[in-house]
Write a protein that holds these residues in place. Structure first.
Motif, PDB file in Angstrom:
ATOM      1  N   GLY A 134       0.810  -1.223   0.000  1.00  0.00           N
ATOM      2  CA  GLY A 134       0.000   0.000   0.000  1.00  0.00           C
ATOM      3  C   GLY A 134       0.840   1.268   0.000  1.00  0.00           C
ATOM      4  O   GLY A 134       0.319   2.376  -0.210  1.00  0.00           O
ATOM      5  N   GLU A 135       2.149   1.109   0.238  1.00  0.00           N
ATOM      6  CA  GLU A 135       2.997   2.309   0.321  1.00  0.00           C
ATOM      7  C   GLU A 135       2.968   3.078  -1.002  1.00  0.00           C
ATOM      8  O   GLU A 135       3.172   2.506  -2.082  1.00  0.00           O
ATOM      9  CB  GLU A 135       4.435   1.922   0.676  1.00  0.00           C
ATOM     10  CG  GLU A 135       5.280   3.149   0.911  1.00  0.00           C
ATOM     11  CD  GLU A 135       6.479   2.872   1.827  1.00  0.00           C
ATOM     12  OE1 GLU A 135       6.607   1.752   2.360  1.00  0.00           O
ATOM     13  OE2 GLU A 135       7.272   3.813   1.997  1.00  0.00           O
ATOM     14  N   GLY A 136       2.664   4.370  -0.917  1.00  0.00           N
ATOM     15  CA  GLY A 136       2.627   5.234  -2.105  1.00  0.00           C
ATOM     16  C   GLY A 136       1.307   5.199  -2.872  1.00  0.00           C
ATOM     17  O   GLY A 136       1.148   5.918  -3.858  1.00  0.00           O
ATOM     18  N   THR A 137       0.333   4.367  -2.412  1.00  0.00           N
ATOM     19  CA  THR A 137      -0.939   4.279  -3.144  1.00  0.00           C
ATOM     20  C   THR A 137      -2.041   5.122  -2.494  1.00  0.00           C
ATOM     21  O   THR A 137      -3.186   5.105  -2.950  1.00  0.00           O
ATOM     22  CB  THR A 137      -1.443   2.815  -3.224  1.00  0.00           C
ATOM     23  OG1 THR A 137      -1.756   2.379  -1.888  1.00  0.00           O
ATOM     24  CG2 THR A 137      -0.395   1.892  -3.827  1.00  0.00           C
ATOM     25  N   GLY A 138      -1.695   5.837  -1.425  1.00  0.00           N
ATOM     26  CA  GLY A 138      -2.717   6.504  -0.620  1.00  0.00           C
ATOM     27  C   GLY A 138      -3.526   7.557  -1.357  1.00  0.00           C
ATOM     28  O   GLY A 138      -4.720   7.701  -1.116  1.00  0.00           O
ATOM     29  N   PHE A 139      -2.884   8.273  -2.267  1.00  0.00           N
ATOM     30  CA  PHE A 139      -3.633   9.340  -2.953  1.00  0.00           C
ATOM     31  C   PHE A 139      -4.671   8.736  -3.893  1.00  0.00           C
ATOM     32  O   PHE A 139      -5.817   9.201  -3.943  1.00  0.00           O
ATOM     33  CB  PHE A 139      -2.678  10.268  -3.716  1.00  0.00           C
ATOM     34  CG  PHE A 139      -3.372  11.486  -4.246  1.00  0.00           C
ATOM     35  CD1 PHE A 139      -3.777  12.497  -3.397  1.00  0.00           C
ATOM     36  CD2 PHE A 139      -3.635  11.614  -5.605  1.00  0.00           C
ATOM     37  CE1 PHE A 139      -4.442  13.621  -3.876  1.00  0.00           C
ATOM     38  CE2 PHE A 139      -4.291  12.739  -6.090  1.00  0.00           C
ATOM     39  CZ  PHE A 139      -4.689  13.741  -5.224  1.00  0.00           C
ATOM     40  N   SER A 140      -4.289   7.696  -4.616  1.00  0.00           N
ATOM     41  CA  SER A 140      -5.272   7.118  -5.534  1.00  0.00           C
ATOM     42  C   SER A 140      -6.385   6.429  -4.751  1.00  0.00           C
ATOM     43  O   SER A 140      -7.556   6.477  -5.151  1.00  0.00           O
ATOM     44  CB  SER A 140      -4.603   6.196  -6.560  1.00  0.00           C
ATOM     45  OG  SER A 140      -4.491   4.907  -6.083  1.00  0.00           O
ATOM     46  N   ILE A 141      -6.072   5.827  -3.602  1.00  0.00           N
ATOM     47  CA  ILE A 141      -7.136   5.259  -2.754  1.00  0.00           C
ATOM     48  C   ILE A 141      -8.092   6.375  -2.314  1.00  0.00           C
ATOM     49  O   ILE A 141      -9.316   6.246  -2.389  1.00  0.00           O
ATOM     50  CB  ILE A 141      -6.527   4.556  -1.514  1.00  0.00           C
ATOM     51  CG1 ILE A 141      -5.770   3.297  -1.943  1.00  0.00           C
ATOM     52  CG2 ILE A 141      -7.609   4.242  -0.483  1.00  0.00           C
ATOM     53  CD1 ILE A 141      -5.029   2.596  -0.804  1.00  0.00           C
ATOM     54  N   ALA A 142      -7.499   7.493  -1.871  1.00  0.00           N
ATOM     55  CA  ALA A 142      -8.326   8.616  -1.390  1.00  0.00           C
ATOM     56  C   ALA A 142      -9.227   9.151  -2.500  1.00  0.00           C
ATOM     57  O   ALA A 142     -10.410   9.431  -2.285  1.00  0.00           O
ATOM     58  CB  ALA A 142      -7.435   9.733  -0.860  1.00  0.00           C
ATOM     59  N   MET A 143      -8.672   9.280  -3.710  1.00  0.00           N
ATOM     60  CA  MET A 143      -9.459   9.825  -4.826  1.00  0.00           C
ATOM     61  C   MET A 143     -10.539   8.837  -5.265  1.00  0.00           C
ATOM     62  O   MET A 143     -11.665   9.224  -5.579  1.00  0.00           O
ATOM     63  CB  MET A 143      -8.556  10.155  -6.025  1.00  0.00           C
ATOM     64  CG  MET A 143      -7.624  11.328  -5.786  1.00  0.00           C
ATOM     65  SD  MET A 143      -8.495  12.863  -5.348  1.00  0.00           S
ATOM     66  CE  MET A 143      -7.966  13.072  -3.661  1.00  0.00           C
ATOM     67  N   ASN A 144     -10.206   7.531  -5.287  1.00  0.00           N
ATOM     68  CA  ASN A 144     -11.225   6.548  -5.665  1.00  0.00           C
ATOM     69  C   ASN A 144     -12.357   6.521  -4.637  1.00  0.00           C
ATOM     70  O   ASN A 144     -13.525   6.332  -5.001  1.00  0.00           O
ATOM     71  CB  ASN A 144     -10.600   5.159  -5.838  1.00  0.00           C
ATOM     72  CG  ASN A 144      -9.818   5.072  -7.140  1.00  0.00           C
ATOM     73  OD1 ASN A 144     -10.095   5.809  -8.079  1.00  0.00           O
ATOM     74  ND2 ASN A 144      -8.832   4.199  -7.187  1.00  0.00           N
ATOM     75  N   GLY A 145     -12.011   6.706  -3.365  1.00  0.00           N
ATOM     76  CA  GLY A 145     -13.055   6.825  -2.350  1.00  0.00           C
ATOM     77  C   GLY A 145     -13.957   8.005  -2.650  1.00  0.00           C
ATOM     78  O   GLY A 145     -15.191   7.899  -2.653  1.00  0.00           O
ATOM     79  N   LEU A 146     -13.342   9.147  -2.955  1.00  0.00           N
ATOM     80  CA  LEU A 146     -14.131  10.360  -3.223  1.00  0.00           C
ATOM     81  C   LEU A 146     -14.970  10.243  -4.494  1.00  0.00           C
ATOM     82  O   LEU A 146     -16.044  10.832  -4.578  1.00  0.00           O
ATOM     83  CB  LEU A 146     -13.211  11.574  -3.348  1.00  0.00           C
ATOM     84  CG  LEU A 146     -12.634  12.136  -2.044  1.00  0.00           C
ATOM     85  CD1 LEU A 146     -11.761  13.344  -2.339  1.00  0.00           C
ATOM     86  CD2 LEU A 146     -13.744  12.510  -1.070  1.00  0.00           C
ATOM     87  N   ASN A 147     -14.489   9.484  -5.490  1.00  0.00           N
ATOM     88  CA  ASN A 147     -15.297   9.331  -6.714  1.00  0.00           C
ATOM     89  C   ASN A 147     -16.676   8.770  -6.381  1.00  0.00           C
ATOM     90  O   ASN A 147     -17.692   9.238  -6.905  1.00  0.00           O
ATOM     91  CB  ASN A 147     -14.587   8.408  -7.714  1.00  0.00           C
ATOM     92  CG  ASN A 147     -13.425   9.112  -8.383  1.00  0.00           C
ATOM     93  OD1 ASN A 147     -13.360  10.334  -8.385  1.00  0.00           O
ATOM     94  ND2 ASN A 147     -12.507   8.339  -8.930  1.00  0.00           N
TER      95      ASN A 147
END
Ligand SMILES: Cc1cc2nc3c(=O)[nH]c(=O)nc-3n(C[C@H](O)[C@H](O)[C@H](O)COP(=O)(O)OP(=O)(O)OC[C@H]3O[C@@H](n4cnc5c(N)ncnc54)[C@H](O)[C@@H]3O)c2cc1C
Length: 295
Positions: free
Chosen positions: A229-242
Motif C-alpha cells: 500500500g505504500e505510495g498508493t494513498g492518494f489514488s485510494i483517497a481519490m477513488n473513495g471520493l469518486n
C-alpha cells in the motif's frame, strides 16, 4: 416521485430506506440540529438494515449491493435528514476503502465492525494547508522500527473526536501524490487528539473537528493494503471520493426533493388575497422550475 423502472428488489431497498428515514430520522432531525446531537444510535440501527456497508463485499459482513442502490438509499435518507445521510455516506466510503484496498486481515478485522457501526469511521484527507490541492498534504508517517509515527493535523473532519477509527492519508515518501499512503488509526492511539468542534452555519448534528497527530505511533499493519500500500494513498483517497461524490449528490437531491415537496404542499394550502398561493402565476412558475431542475 414514483420509480417506474425499479424491480421488486430495487423497490425493497428504496422502501426500507424510506421507511427508516420517516420513522427514525425525520421526527428528530431538527431537534438534533438544535442540540448538536450526533445520532450514533440511529446510525447503528441503519447499519443493522445494511446501510453502513452498502456496496461492500458480503464475505466480510457488507451488504453486497451496487452503487446505484447506495444512491437510492442516500436520496431517501436525506429527504428526512441530509446531515445524517451525508455522514453515513462518509462512513460507507471508508468501509468501501478498507474492503477494496485492505489486506485480508484488515478486511476481516475492520469491515464487520464498520458494517455494524460498532466502529464509526472518519475520512481524514484535508489539512489546514491542503484542501482542494490534497496532494500537497504535509502530515507525515515516518517509519520507526516496526511501525510508523504520524505527525501533523487534519482539518474539518466529519465525526472527528467521536469516530472510533480514522482512515488517514499521510506522507511516507517524497512530495506529490505518489508519496502518500493510507493508515487505519484507532481512537485511543497515544498521540492522537482532537480540536474543538468547528463553529458552523448548519450541519450541527454531525461533529466537525481537527484530528491531530502528535507523534502518534501505529503498527506497520495499520498501512492500508500492507507493505504494497505504500505510495498508493492518494489514488485510494481519490477513488473513495469518486464514489463519495455520487453519494453526496444523492444527499443533495434528496434534500432538494423534500424542500420541493414541502413548498408545493404549503403553496397549495396557504391562502392569500382570496386564493391559494399556487394560483399566483409567478409562484406556480417558480414551483414548476423547481420540479424541472430536480428532474
Ligand atoms: C462541514 C465540512 C465537513 C468536512 N468533512 C471532511 C471530512 O470528513 N474529511 C476531509 O478530509 N475533509 C472534510 N472537509 C473538507 C473539505 O473537503 C474541504 O473544505 C474542501 O476539500 C476544500 O478545501 P478548502 O476548504 O481548504 O478550500 P480551498 O482548497 O482553500 O479552496 C478555497 C476556494 O478556492 C477554490 N479553488 C481552489 N483551487 C482552485 C483552482 N485550482 N481553481 C479554481 N478555484 C479553486 C475552491 O473551489 C474554493 O472555493 C469538510 C469540510 C466541511 C466544510
Amino acid at each position: 416521485m414514483p420509480y417506474p423502472v425499479l424491480n421488486d428488489d430495487d423497490l425493497l431497498v428504496v422502501e426500507t430506506a424510506r421507511d427508516f428515514a420517516r420513522k427514525r430520522l425525520a421526527p428528530h432531525s431538527l431537534e438534533w440540529d438544535r442540540t448538536q446531537h450526533f445520532p450514533v444510535k440511529e446510525m447503528a440501527e441503519a447499519a443493522s438494515l445494511g446501510m453502513a456497508a452498502i456496496y461492500t463485499s458480503d464475505d466480510v459482513g457488507g451488504s453486497g449491493l451496487r452503487r446505484i442502490d447506495g444512491v437510492r438509499i442516500f436520496e431517501e435518507l436525506s429527504k428526512a435528514d441530509p446531515v445524517t445521510a451525508a455522514f453515513l455516506s462518509i462512513h460507507n466510503m471508508c468501509t468501501w476503502m478498507v474492503d477494496t484496498y485492505g489486506t485480508d486481515e484488515q478486511r476481516s478485522t475492520w469491515v464487520p465492525r464498520m458494517a455494524s457501526m460498532e466502529a464509526v469511521a472518519s475520512y481524514c484527507l484535508t489539512e489546514p494547508g491542503a484542501g482542494s490541492d490534497a496532494a500537497a498534504l504535509s502530515t507525515t508517517a515516518r517509519r520507526d522500527g516496526d511501525g510508523f509515527v504520524l505527525r501533523g493535523s487534519k482539518q474539518f473532519i466529519s465525526g472527528g473526536g467521536v469516530s472510533d477509527v480514522y482512515i488517514v492519508m499521510a506522507r511516507t515518501g517524497d512530495a506529490g501524490a505518489r508519496g502518500i499512503s493510507t493508515f487505519i488509526v484507532e481512537k485511543g492511539t497515544p498521540g492522537l487528539s482532537f480540536g474543538p468542534a468547528e463553529a458552523k452555519m448548519g450541519w450541527h448534528n454531525q461533529p466537525t473537528a481537527q484530528v491531530i497527530f502528535d507523534d502518534a505511533r501505529v503498527p506497520a499493519e495499520a498501512m492500508l493494503g500492507g507493505p504494497d500500500g505504500e505510495g498508493t494513498g492518494f489514488s485510494i483517497a481519490m477513488n473513495g471520493l469518486n464514489g463519495g461524490r455520487l453519494n453526496i449528490a444523492a444527499c443533495s437531491l434528496g434534500g432538494a426533493q423534500a424542500a420541493y415537496d414541502m413548498a408545493l404542499a404549503y403553496t397549495a394550502d396557504r391562502h392569500a388575497f382570496g386564493a391559494p398561493l399556487i394560483d399566483e402565476p409567478t409562484i406556480r412558475a417558480t414551483i414548476a422550475d423547481m420540479a424541472m431542475n430536480l428532474e
